[in-house]
Design a protein around this motif. Structure first.
Motif, mmCIF file in Angstrom:
data_model
loop_
_atom_site.group_PDB
_atom_site.id
_atom_site.type_symbol
_atom_site.label_atom_id
_atom_site.label_comp_id
_atom_site.label_asym_id
_atom_site.label_seq_id
_atom_site.Cartn_x
_atom_site.Cartn_y
_atom_site.Cartn_z
ATOM 1 N N ARG A 50 0.805 -1.224 0.000
ATOM 2 C CA ARG A 50 0.000 0.000 0.000
ATOM 3 C C ARG A 50 0.834 1.268 0.000
ATOM 4 O O ARG A 50 0.487 2.248 -0.665
ATOM 5 N N ILE A 51 1.916 1.256 0.751
ATOM 6 C CA ILE A 51 2.779 2.445 0.793
ATOM 7 C C ILE A 51 3.402 2.676 -0.575
ATOM 8 O O ILE A 51 3.457 3.817 -1.069
ATOM 9 N N LEU A 52 3.861 1.592 -1.209
ATOM 10 C CA LEU A 52 4.426 1.702 -2.546
ATOM 11 C C LEU A 52 3.374 2.194 -3.542
ATOM 12 O O LEU A 52 3.680 3.008 -4.434
ATOM 13 N N ALA A 53 2.143 1.727 -3.372
ATOM 14 C CA ALA A 53 1.053 2.175 -4.247
ATOM 15 C C ALA A 53 0.772 3.657 -4.055
ATOM 16 O O ALA A 53 0.479 4.375 -5.021
ATOM 17 N N ALA A 54 0.861 4.132 -2.804
ATOM 18 C CA ALA A 54 0.641 5.552 -2.527
ATOM 19 C C ALA A 54 1.718 6.410 -3.196
ATOM 20 O O ALA A 54 1.428 7.441 -3.802
ATOM 21 N N VAL A 55 2.977 5.952 -3.084
ATOM 22 C CA VAL A 55 4.090 6.666 -3.736
ATOM 23 C C VAL A 55 3.898 6.643 -5.245
ATOM 24 O O VAL A 55 4.102 7.658 -5.929
#
Length: 271
Positions: A186-191
């Protein structure tokens, strides 16, 4: 309940940022005190140089840390296990977002104030005095050249800065909210969402610039009355430009706010 939420937010920030502020002010005070023992010795030069270098690094770290803390708190409060507690409070998601963005702005303003205070300490107030003196001189020159419009320009510029900061944080919030729609990374998707947004903006900007370059002559003829107005009323054009940018920032803020609230209301996934 909103007041209690504000209180809780500020206390949570101060538990961490308070230590960071104290460290910065302590380093500034140490550097200032060390100057009372100024000498030509090698030891003093090493200590003084190390103190200044530490202060500069800490100064940079304070801004970075305050920014990261704002983003991390938003993510942890809404999209981790803490979300179960956050969303049981008798507060709407709109109020949650307003509290987040207002406390974020307050923390950024406080950070700037603490940095200025540290500069005042490390220079015995000389830097702040010179800064105020230079600012007063420039404002006087600006007022003499532009007149009362200078007051409006300054006010509009301040509103624009605040609006831009709000837009930027709401953009980060929206990217984080979109990122949590994915089941993994999810964090990678947000970035990734942020970079996709950035690329789209760059593409749109490039298309507009190319279009204006190719059809410049035709556009000059078409917008001749507008160009004439701009030439005859430059001060008014500046006001229109600043207000237009402020309006654009507010529109973007509204879009990011609505996207984030929609996801919190309809698409929230804490698993």
């Amino acid at each position: 309940m909103v007041k209690k939420l504000f209180k809780y937010e500020f206390l949570s920030y101060f538990k961490i940022m308070g230590i960071v502020y104290i460290v910065l002010l302590s380093i500034a005070a140490f550097d200032r005190i060390s100057r009372f023992f100024e000498s030509d010795s090698t030891i003093y030069s090493i200590v003084s140089g190390f103190s200044v270098a530490t202060y500069v690094v800490t100064l940079f770290a304070v801004f970075v840390f305050s920014f990261l803390l704002i983003i991390i708190r938003f993510y942890k409060n809404f999209f981790t296990g803490e979300g179960y507690l956050s969303f049981t409070l008798p507060v709407s998601n709109t109020q949650h977002l307003l509290v987040k963005i207002l406390t974020a702005i307050a923390i950024q303003i406080l950070t700037v104030f603490v940095v200025l205070l540290s500069l005042c300490i490390i220079t015995s107030g000389d830097a702040l005095f010179e800064l105020l003196k230079a600012g007063a001189y420039l404002l006087h020159k600006f007022y003499m050249g532009v007149g009362f419009n200078s007051v409006l320009y300054i006010f509009e510029a301040l509103v624009l800065i605040i609006a831009s900061v709000i837009t930027q944080f709401l953009l980060y919030y929206a990217c984080i909210a979109i990122g949590q729609l994915y089941n993994k990374n999810r964090i990678l998707a947000a970035v990734g969402t942020y970079f996709v947004y950035y690329i789209i903006i760059q593409i749109i900007t490039t298309i507009i610039v190319v279009f204006l370059s190719v059809y410049a002559d035709n556009l000059l003829l078409f917008f001749e009355p507008v160009i004439r107005f701009m030439t005859e009323h430059p001060k008014t054009v500046v006001h229109i430009g600043l207000c237009g940018i402020i309006l654009w920032e507010l529109i973007l803020s509204a879009v990011f706010f609505i996207v984030t609230r929609f996801i919190l209301n309809k698409k929230l996934n804490l698993e």
